[in-house]
Design a protein around this motif. Structure first.
Motif, short mmCIF file in Angstrom:
data_model
loop_
_atom_site.label_atom_id
_atom_site.label_comp_id
_atom_site.label_asym_id
_atom_site.label_seq_id
_atom_site.Cartn_x
_atom_site.Cartn_y
_atom_site.Cartn_z
N SER A 276 0.83 -1.20 0.00
CA SER A 276 0.00 0.00 0.00
C SER A 276 0.87 1.25 0.00
CB SER A 276 -0.91 0.04 1.23
OG SER A 276 -1.85 -1.01 1.22
N LEU A 277 0.28 2.34 -0.49
CA LEU A 277 0.91 3.66 -0.48
C LEU A 277 -0.07 4.67 0.11
CD1 LEU A 277 2.29 3.70 -4.13
CD2 LEU A 277 3.70 3.60 -2.05
N ALA A 278 0.44 5.67 0.82
CA ALA A 278 -0.41 6.74 1.35
C ALA A 278 0.35 8.06 1.26
CB ALA A 278 -0.82 6.45 2.78
N PHE A 279 -0.37 9.12 0.86
CA PHE A 279 0.25 10.44 0.66
C PHE A 279 -0.73 11.51 1.12
CE2 PHE A 279 0.43 14.24 -2.05
CZ PHE A 279 1.71 14.69 -1.78
N ASP A 280 -0.18 12.60 1.70
CA ASP A 280 -0.96 13.76 2.09
C ASP A 280 -0.17 15.00 1.69
OD1 ASP A 280 -2.33 15.86 3.35
OD2 ASP A 280 -2.76 14.69 5.15
N LEU A 281 -0.78 15.86 0.90
CA LEU A 281 -0.09 17.05 0.40
C LEU A 281 0.34 17.98 1.52
CD1 LEU A 281 0.74 18.56 -2.23
CD2 LEU A 281 -1.44 19.79 -2.06
N GLU A 282 -0.34 17.94 2.66
CA GLU A 282 0.07 18.79 3.76
C GLU A 282 1.35 18.29 4.44
OE1 GLU A 282 -3.37 19.36 6.25
OE2 GLU A 282 -4.20 20.88 4.91
N ALA A 283 1.86 17.16 3.97
CA ALA A 283 3.19 16.65 4.35
C ALA A 283 3.83 16.14 3.07
CB ALA A 283 3.07 15.57 5.41
N LEU A 284 4.03 17.04 2.11
CA LEU A 284 4.29 16.62 0.73
C LEU A 284 5.67 16.03 0.49
CD1 LEU A 284 6.21 18.93 -0.75
CD2 LEU A 284 4.06 20.12 -1.01
N ASN A 285 6.56 16.10 1.46
CA ASN A 285 7.86 15.45 1.31
C ASN A 285 7.85 14.00 1.78
OD1 ASN A 285 10.08 17.68 0.55
ND2 ASN A 285 8.55 18.60 1.89
N GLU A 286 6.69 13.51 2.22
CA GLU A 286 6.60 12.18 2.80
C GLU A 286 5.73 11.26 1.94
OE1 GLU A 286 5.13 12.49 6.75
OE2 GLU A 286 6.65 13.94 7.38
N LEU A 287 6.16 10.03 1.81
CA LEU A 287 5.35 8.97 1.22
C LEU A 287 5.38 7.80 2.21
CD1 LEU A 287 3.73 7.90 -1.25
CD2 LEU A 287 5.87 6.90 -2.06
N TRP A 288 4.19 7.28 2.53
CA TRP A 288 4.09 6.13 3.42
C TRP A 288 3.90 4.88 2.58
CZ3 TRP A 288 4.68 6.28 8.72
CH2 TRP A 288 4.83 7.56 9.26
N PHE A 289 4.72 3.85 2.86
CA PHE A 289 4.73 2.64 2.05
C PHE A 289 4.68 1.41 2.96
CE2 PHE A 289 7.56 -0.64 -0.03
CZ PHE A 289 6.60 -1.08 -0.95
N HIS A 290 3.83 0.47 2.59
CA HIS A 290 3.75 -0.81 3.31
C HIS A 290 4.01 -1.94 2.34
CE1 HIS A 290 2.37 -4.23 5.60
NE2 HIS A 290 1.37 -4.45 4.75
N ASP A 291 5.00 -2.77 2.65
CA ASP A 291 5.33 -3.94 1.85
C ASP A 291 4.65 -5.15 2.50
OD1 ASP A 291 6.40 -6.12 0.53
OD2 ASP A 291 8.43 -5.29 0.42
N HIS A 292 3.60 -5.62 1.87
CA HIS A 292 2.78 -6.68 2.46
C HIS A 292 3.42 -8.06 2.30
CE1 HIS A 292 -0.92 -7.68 4.46
NE2 HIS A 292 -1.27 -8.57 3.55
N THR A 293 4.55 -8.10 1.57
CA THR A 293 5.24 -9.38 1.40
C THR A 293 6.24 -9.65 2.51
OG1 THR A 293 7.04 -8.47 0.04
CG2 THR A 293 5.02 -9.12 -1.10
N GLU A 294 6.49 -8.66 3.37
CA GLU A 294 7.41 -8.85 4.48
C GLU A 294 6.75 -9.65 5.60
OE1 GLU A 294 8.81 -5.10 5.80
OE2 GLU A 294 9.94 -4.67 3.96
#
Length: 399
Positions: A276-294
């Motif tokens: 999964s990926l999650a992004f919020d423009l109010e924290a635009l230098n950040e991308l949240w990533f989840h690797d579900h295969t781990e």
């Protein structure tokens, strides 16, 4: 040709943002064409001249028709309300000028179709065009697109997109052109919804195929700015719709200018079979990533600070950890446009991509006007458009 003369129409909010991009693209990205801010067009000679002095434009025109026929202008940048996009863009393309047009591409599907047809005719003569969905050039969103392309999310199952603002939540806020259908085309739907529609299609590489929608206008009359009375609000204040994508994913979209406390919260979450990926423009230098295969014992969302030299665009600016902002997206957009023009390739997003977004906006309004009835989005035969953005890094174009 080593330089290109730019003429810009409009000098308000978007005009100021684009002007900053034109000033900074050369020093930081060293594009193959050096932009020369040749002329600025606006209706008021006095205000346009003042804006030209502030924003760095060499000359002033009070008629955009004069601007597009200037010999020192080879590219026309359209930063006006949507009701004039089609007329200016078609005329500029027919005059042999490259065109950058702000989003949404037009106010209607018919206008957008006319713009695409003009762009195709001009393309045969080597004249290029691009629609300005600047959020594609947020490094974190471009990185998100890259991770999807690499298969890190597996099969896309869910897309959730929101664009939340609150600047109209006060009923006493005065009338503005964005509240008039004849000028803006629609309200939060076109102003904000267009961005999240394009962002979702860009990141996933899939198109929206059908929608079920609701819209609402919460405040139907507002005071006129000059204090002479009230004016009717003829656009939506909020839009909410469900959708399916061409890859079979389920999606939800929400756009409102009445989310009290939310200033510019463009949020996108994509869930796939492998991550999964999650992004919020109010924290635009950040991308949240989840690797579900781990392994589950150590897996979970992790924060990626998108400022490394090998992250999209970031290497042209500052050392890692030094943050970028909203204004940088316009610089990135222009770097890609100038490179495409110099190389004789088609810039992205194209007018055809803008038309795809316009078709979704039209379907949303049709569905909302029919009590949320499921409404198909016409298939124009393309995919999610030419997603081939070429983001710069530390080995290309950095100063």
């Amino acid at each position: 040709m080593t330089s290109i003369g730019v003429g810009m129409v409009g000098y308000a909010f978007m005009g100021r943002a684009h002007s900053q991009g034109w000033r900074s693209v050369g020093p930081f990205f060293r594009p193959p064409l050096t932009p020369v801010p040749a002329a600025l067009a606006g209706r008021s000679a006095e205000r346009t001249a003042a804006a030209a002095r502030d924003l760095g434009w060499a000359a002033v025109e009070t008629d955009w028709k004069e601007l597009i026929h200037r010999d020192d202008v080879q590219l026309v940048d359209i930063c006006t309300p949507g009701d004039s996009h089609a007329e200016i863009a078609v005329a500029a393309l027919e005059a042999g000028k490259h065109v950058l047009c702000e989003k949404p591409l037009a106010n209607t599907v018919a206008e957008a179709e006319a713009m695409v047809a003009a762009a195709e005719r001009a393309r045969a003569r080597g004249v290029r065009s691009m629609v300005g969905f600047n959020y594609r050039r947020v490094p974190a969103l471009t990185l998100a697109r890259r991770l999807v392309e690499e298969g890190r999310l597996g099969t896309i199952r869910h897309v959730r997109a929101q664009y939340l603002q609150d600047w109209l939540s006060d009923p006493a806020a005065p009338m503005a052109w964005r509240l008039e259908r004849e000028r803006a085309g629609s309200g939060s739907l076109g102003d904000l919804g267009a961005h999240i529609i394009d962002a979702a299609q860009f990141v996933t590489g899939q198109t929206i195929t059908g929608v079920s929608a609701l819209t609402e206008t919460f405040v139907r009359e507002r005071p006129l700015a000059d204090g002479t009375g009230t004016g009717e609000v003829t656009v939506d204040d909020a839009a909410l719709f469900l959708a399916r994508t061409s890859g079979g994913a389920l999606a939800s979209f929400e756009a409102t200018r009445f989310a009290a406390g939310r200033k510019n919260a463009l949020r996108l979450e994509v869930n796939g079979s492998d991550g999964s990926l999650a992004f919020d423009l109010e924290a635009l230098n950040e991308l949240w990533f989840h690797d579900h295969t781990e392994p589950s014992a150590t897996s979970g969302f992790r924060r990626i600070l998108v400022t490394e030299p090998d992250h999209p665009y970031a290497g042209a600016w500052w050392p890692p950890g030094h943050l970028l902002g909203y204004e940088h997206t316009f610089t990135h957009q222009l770097a890609d446009l100038l490179t495409a023009i110099a190389e004789g390739t088609d810039p992205s997003p194209s007018f055809a991509d803008g038309l795809r977004v316009q078709r979704v906006l039209d379907a949303v309004e049709a569905s909302a006007g029919n009590e949320g009835h499921w409404t198909a989005v016409p298939d124009d035969g393309g995919g999610a458009g030419d997603q081939g953005v070429r983001p710069r890094n530390d080995t290309e174009g950095s100063a």
